[in-house]
Design a protein around this motif. Sequence first.
Motif, PDB file in Angstrom:
ATOM      1  N   THR A  16       0.845  -1.191   0.000  1.00 46.54           N
ATOM      2  CA  THR A  16       0.000   0.000   0.000  1.00 46.54           C
ATOM      3  C   THR A  16       0.885   1.246   0.000  1.00 46.54           C
ATOM      4  N   VAL A  17       0.603   2.214  -0.871  1.00 43.49           N
ATOM      5  CA  VAL A  17       1.511   3.349  -1.061  1.00 43.49           C
ATOM      6  C   VAL A  17       0.755   4.678  -1.026  1.00 43.49           C
ATOM      7  N   LEU A  18       1.506   5.748  -0.748  1.00 48.56           N
ATOM      8  CA  LEU A  18       0.963   7.101  -0.768  1.00 48.56           C
ATOM      9  C   LEU A  18       2.102   8.097  -0.921  1.00 48.56           C
ATOM     10  N   ALA A  19       1.748   9.330  -1.278  1.00 50.62           N
ATOM     11  CA  ALA A  19       2.704  10.435  -1.257  1.00 50.62           C
ATOM     12  C   ALA A  19       2.435  11.276  -0.018  1.00 50.62           C
ATOM     13  N   TRP A  20       3.509  11.819   0.577  1.00 52.10           N
ATOM     14  CA  TRP A  20       3.359  12.583   1.820  1.00 52.10           C
ATOM     15  C   TRP A  20       4.458  13.636   1.935  1.00 52.10           C
ATOM     16  N   ASP A  21       4.155  14.651   2.727  1.00 50.77           N
ATOM     17  CA  ASP A  21       5.041  15.798   2.912  1.00 50.77           C
ATOM     18  C   ASP A  21       6.009  15.495   4.060  1.00 50.77           C
ATOM     19  N   PRO A  22       7.328  15.435   3.794  1.00 52.53           N
ATOM     20  CA  PRO A  22       8.260  15.092   4.872  1.00 52.53           C
ATOM     21  C   PRO A  22       8.410  16.185   5.921  1.00 52.53           C
ATOM     22  N   PRO A  56      -0.337  13.666   4.591  1.00 52.95           N
ATOM     23  CA  PRO A  56      -0.479  12.917   3.338  1.00 52.95           C
ATOM     24  C   PRO A  56      -0.861  13.835   2.194  1.00 52.95           C
ATOM     25  N   LEU A  57      -0.298  13.598   1.026  1.00 52.65           N
ATOM     26  CA  LEU A  57      -0.591  14.387  -0.167  1.00 52.65           C
ATOM     27  C   LEU A  57      -1.545  13.664  -1.114  1.00 52.65           C
ATOM     28  N   THR A  58      -1.757  12.364  -0.881  1.00 51.48           N
ATOM     29  CA  THR A  58      -2.699  11.576  -1.687  1.00 51.48           C
ATOM     30  C   THR A  58      -3.406  10.600  -0.756  1.00 51.48           C
ATOM     31  N   ASP A  59      -4.462   9.988  -1.260  1.00 46.85           N
ATOM     32  CA  ASP A  59      -5.002   8.819  -0.579  1.00 46.85           C
ATOM     33  C   ASP A  59      -3.977   7.693  -0.673  1.00 46.85           C
ATOM     34  N   ALA A  60      -4.155   6.679   0.159  1.00 46.59           N
ATOM     35  CA  ALA A  60      -3.323   5.487   0.075  1.00 46.59           C
ATOM     36  C   ALA A  60      -3.905   4.548  -0.972  1.00 46.59           C
ATOM     37  N   LEU A  61      -3.086   4.120  -1.927  1.00 50.95           N
ATOM     38  CA  LEU A  61      -3.490   3.115  -2.907  1.00 50.95           C
ATOM     39  C   LEU A  61      -3.224   1.751  -2.276  1.00 50.95           C
ATOM     40  N   VAL A  62      -4.297   1.022  -1.978  1.00 53.93           N
ATOM     41  CA  VAL A  62      -4.200  -0.233  -1.238  1.00 53.93           C
ATOM     42  C   VAL A  62      -3.613  -1.318  -2.134  1.00 53.93           C
ATOM     43  N   TRP A  63      -3.009  -2.320  -1.525  1.00 48.55           N
ATOM     44  CA  TRP A  63      -2.320  -3.376  -2.288  1.00 48.55           C
ATOM     45  C   TRP A  63      -3.217  -4.019  -3.344  1.00 48.55           C
ATOM     46  N   ARG A  71       3.856  15.421  -7.862  1.00 50.09           N
ATOM     47  CA  ARG A  71       5.310  15.251  -7.877  1.00 50.09           C
ATOM     48  C   ARG A  71       5.920  15.679  -6.550  1.00 50.09           C
ATOM     49  N   ALA A  72       5.103  16.138  -5.628  1.00 50.07           N
ATOM     50  CA  ALA A  72       5.605  16.705  -4.372  1.00 50.07           C
ATOM     51  C   ALA A  72       5.873  15.619  -3.339  1.00 50.07           C
ATOM     52  N   GLY A  73       6.730  15.955  -2.366  1.00 44.47           N
ATOM     53  CA  GLY A  73       6.951  15.111  -1.197  1.00 44.47           C
ATOM     54  C   GLY A  73       7.626  13.796  -1.525  1.00 44.47           C
ATOM     55  N   HIS A  74       7.477  12.843  -0.583  1.00 43.88           N
ATOM     56  CA  HIS A  74       7.992  11.494  -0.764  1.00 43.88           C
ATOM     57  C   HIS A  74       6.846  10.596  -1.224  1.00 43.88           C
ATOM     58  N   TRP A 123       5.596   6.067   5.949  1.00 46.88           N
ATOM     59  CA  TRP A 123       4.850   7.243   6.405  1.00 46.88           C
ATOM     60  C   TRP A 123       4.420   7.083   7.863  1.00 46.88           C
ATOM     61  N   LEU A 124       3.928   5.899   8.231  1.00 44.41           N
ATOM     62  CA  LEU A 124       3.518   5.673   9.620  1.00 44.41           C
ATOM     63  C   LEU A 124       4.700   5.840  10.567  1.00 44.41           C
ATOM     64  N   VAL A 125       5.860   5.269  10.197  1.00 47.55           N
ATOM     65  CA  VAL A 125       7.040   5.388  11.057  1.00 47.55           C
ATOM     66  C   VAL A 125       7.473   6.843  11.166  1.00 47.55           C
ATOM     67  N   HIS A 126       7.400   7.583  10.052  1.00 47.18           N
ATOM     68  CA  HIS A 126       7.769   9.000  10.101  1.00 47.18           C
ATOM     69  C   HIS A 126       6.826   9.767  11.015  1.00 47.18           C
ATOM     70  N   ARG A 127       5.541   9.495  10.920  1.00 44.61           N
ATOM     71  CA  ARG A 127       4.580  10.174  11.809  1.00 44.61           C
ATOM     72  C   ARG A 127       4.841   9.826  13.272  1.00 44.61           C
ATOM     73  N   LEU A 128       5.256   8.604  13.515  1.00 46.55           N
ATOM     74  CA  LEU A 128       5.481   8.177  14.901  1.00 46.55           C
ATOM     75  C   LEU A 128       6.813   8.667  15.456  1.00 46.55           C
TER      76      LEU A 128
END
Length: 479
Positions: free
Chosen positions: A81-87, A92-99, A144-147, A154-159
């Motif tokens: 599952t993937v997403l783009a996010w602002d470091p 989050p910059l997008t919804d999460a695209l589920v596996w 094209r923004a963020g990671h 993303w979860l680990v970065h938020r935590l």
Amino acid sequence: MPDSVLAVDQGTSGTKALVVCPERGVIGTGFAAVRPRHLPGGRVEADPEELYGSVVDAGRRALADAGEPVAALGLANQGETVLAWDPDTGRPLTDALVWQDRRAEVICGELDDHADELRHLTGLPLDPYFAAPKMAWIRRHLTRAGHVTTSDSWLVHRLTGAHVTDAATASRTGLLDLDRAQWSPRAVELYGLEGERLPDIVDNAAHTGTTSAFGPELPLTGLAVDQQAALLAQRVTEPGTAKCTYGTGAFLLAHTGGTSRRGTSGLAACVAWRLGGRTDHCLDGQVYTAASAVRWLTDLGVITGAADLDPVGAAVPDAGGVTFVPALAGLAAPWWRGDLRGSLTGLGLDTSPGHLVRALCEGLAAQVAELADAAAADLGDPLTLLRVDGGLTRSALLMQTQADLLQRPIEVSALPDATALGVGALARLGADPRLTLADALPDTGPTTVYEPRVSADEATERRTRFRTAVAALLAGGPA
């Protein structure tokens, strides 16, 4: 210092958290639901904030239930599952695209000429199930923004603020050089992801940061993709045995030892885990719809839920000539035809709900048996047994059907939450490097062992019917 750990399994339809004590077992539990959105065109999305909120809610509930402090945190993730996010902000910059999301089919189609090269490099077939095609789709169509990363980073970065992923999750992206366990510049180039700030790859048991999201400050010392965490909890740590988790989908993994092993039978080759810098490997096969196929029968009104499988199926002696290929989200390994739909054949005026239930159980079991045969072919030896976990293992009908079609014993785990317990063991290892892997793992035998009750000839006949139905799909489905 406390010995217990908080183990959090962030899954497709919910997040389960356990407080695990090495002496007393599970002493606290918490759960928070997640509601992915199934949209037209094979799109499946989730709200990233809901994913993060479910981690925090489930973890806090488990800690409150335990009522005592813990030493460390382990986090398991959905894998692809993937997403783009602002470091900078963590937003989050997008919804999460589920596996399960299939929208990146076009990306894979464009790379078809490089499919063999990518499979040799990464161990993975070219399929939108994996993370890299989704990451490329996000970059092309959304931002094209963020990671852009898998959800665990993303979860680990938020935590914690760290920018990492574990070696096993990295091997599910399609961007990892499997032989070196490092990002592959060539795979990154092929997917058009040059210039991306990919996360650092860390061991599965290692101190990666601290978080106060659950109240007390906790070190994060265990990370894993869900199926590999379950493989570890099931003590499938040597070649010859395999495990299958029956969740939203069904996932069979077979341990292959300390060297990467690319098979020719349609399975993915992945990192099982990396501990102390040593990498273990596995073969991996998927059935996209297991519990989700049961939910489909429920939504049609055939049954009222998974608990109905056994009583409704018991009303008839067999499937009554009905064959069900439950490819409701496409055919996964070993065929890799996500564009195909399922089939239900052999219906008659005498077909009853019991026949449909038995046909579903037979279809699921036949797919898992195909995966087990593929793993055995790649390993060069038959699997001696299959260890199983997940919610659908409560169905005696499904488990007996699995033993019958596989013609091998099926050991049902006494660990209903194997993924969380596996990442909990990793958290213990990461918090206390003096422990051995055997010391950290749960020491529990199976609750039930199902032995085959039908002859090898009957099993072959039933599996041949299933293969014939799959062949008809492959011959007549979309190119």
